[in-house]
Design an enzyme around this catalytic site. Structure first.
Site, PDB file in Angstrom:
ATOM      1  CG  ASP A 105      -0.239  -0.030   2.526  1.00  0.00           C
ATOM      2  OD1 ASP A 105       1.006   0.022   2.539  1.00  0.00           O
ATOM      3  OD2 ASP A 105      -0.917  -0.105   3.562  1.00  0.00           O
ATOM      4  CG  ASP A 297      -6.288  -6.036   2.084  1.00  0.00           C
ATOM      5  OD1 ASP A 297      -6.007  -5.666   3.244  1.00  0.00           O
ATOM      6  OD2 ASP A 297      -6.799  -5.281   1.237  1.00  0.00           O
ATOM      7  CB  CYS A 335      -8.295 -29.517   7.405  1.00  0.00           C
ATOM      8  SG  CYS A 335      -7.185 -28.084   7.252  1.00  0.00           S
TER       9      CYS A 335
END
EC number: 2.4.2.29
Length: 387
Positions: A105, A297, A335
């Site tokens: 960013d 995000d 998983c």
């Protein structure tokens, strides 16, 4: 179908958006973003690694679980260790030993969050954080703030933000923008938006002088004002950005966010990728994927993990509860994450109770693997026109 973007008349070979499938049921779509460090399948979740690492994990683990895109914060990397040191190391990828794509960013979000508090803080009447008030002056040139690390004064401008992001060398970078507080008069919001657009243009100009095989996403602002959101889309889509991020306040509720996204997304080019900044909790993703969001995000999965909240298909579970002290099953049947493959709920419960740091690593790697698998499921459902 491939879409590639041009910079100053040059054909871009290092950044492409490939549309794979558009749902017949909604605006949801499956695509691929091609970058110098690999492909990002969309829609996808982006883990936040504030200081060049996801808290409690090393970057090789992110690679092993298939997390394709990582978000690093320019503001924090500027103050520690300094972007010049990262540049000397060969850029972020080399410095943190990550082989896959990275997005950074501009630093603006952190500066203004420290000044005003986050939107969540404001809505809950918390006010600014204890480091707040570090912004000394906002001018057309940029923002003068005081470093939370050593108290020194730092001037962050569109040009210096882009210089820092060039030093970091991420695949996708963000122009410098202003994040106004949620409760702000319309006149002040319009003034902030106009300045943000000027800053974004300056950021783009600085970027285009040396693209450095980086793509730049514009940031659409306008707060919760529909007309200002439309104006922001109209202005920014006329400029040669490579993608579009939706930022700023998205309202108090998920219904307000849904309304704003429903308005904003159709105004963005379909041949370029988009990103929803800072929003990636499970209910928001579920409601936003059908609208056509490509990437999200959020620090939610990793922050939740550090507090003992584990994500499962049956909903989140709190591993610190006593009911798991004698449960010798894995977190979730089937998983394949390292935590589920090797350890039981009882053991992870014990680690949290004993305050062993390993508990955070196991919980974090599970939650991120859950997100990777969740987004893969969404892509499959879109291709089958179920979403």
């Amino acid at each position: 179908m491939f879409y590639s973007f041009c910079k100053v008349g040059q054909y871009m070979t290092y950044f492409k958006f490939e549309l794979i499938h558009r749902s017949k049921k909604s605006r949801a779509r499956v695509g691929r973003i091609h970058t110098p460090h690999g492909i990002i399948d969309t829609p996808n979740f982006v883990a936040v690694g504030t200081n060049g690492t996801v808290k409690a994990l090393n970057n090789t683990m992110l690679h092993d679980i298939g997390l394709q895109l990582m978000f690093c914060n320019t503001y924090h990397m500027m103050l520690q260790p300094g972007t010049d040191i990262v540049r000397q190391a060969g850029g972020l990828h080399s410095f943190i030993q990550r082989k896959l794509p990275i997005i950074t960013d501009s630093g603006g979000f952190q500066v203004f969050s420290l000044a005003y508090g986050s939107v969540a803080d404001e809505l809950k009447s918390r006010g600014t954080k204890k480091q707040g008030g570090c912004v000394l002056k906002i001018t057309e040139e940029g923002v003068l703030f005081r470093s939370y690390r050593d108290g020194s004064k730092v001037l962050l401008t569109p040009e210096s933000s882009i210089k820092a992001q060039k030093d970091l060398g991420a695949d996708i970078i963000i122009p410098f923008d202003e994040l106004p507080p949620y409760h702000i008069a319309r006149d002040a919001l319009k003034k902030s938006l106009d300045r943000t657009h000027r800053w974004e243009k300056r950021s783009l100009e600085a970027h285009l002088k040396n693209p450095q095989e980086q793509a730049m996403y514009a940031v659409v602002h306008g707060g919760i004002d529909p007309d200002l959101r439309k104006e922001s889309c109209a202005i920014l889509t006329e400029l040669p950005f490579d993608g579009f991020a939706v930022g700023g306040s998205m309202g108090k509720t998920k219904d307000e966010m849904h309304t704003l996204l429903s308005l904003t997304l159709p105004l963005l080019p379909e041949d370029k990728p988009n990103h929803l900044l800072g929003i990636g909790d499970l209910p928001s993703i579920e409601r936003s994927v059908p609208l056509g969001i490509d990437t999200f995000d959020s620090s939610y999965p990793t922050r939740a993990a550090r507090h003992g909240i584990l994500l499962t298909k049956q909903g989140p579970l709190n591993i610190t509860k006593s009911e798991y002290a004698t449960n010798f099953n894995s977190i979730e049947k089937g998983c394949l994450c390292p935590a589920c493959h090797h350890f039981s709920l009882a053991y992870i419960h014990h680690l949290f109770k004993a305050r062993e740091l390993t508990c955070m690593s196991l919980a974090t790697v599970h939650n991120l693997y859950f997100m990777v698998q969740l987004m893969e499921k969404y892509r499959k459902q879109i291709q089958e026109d179920l979403i």
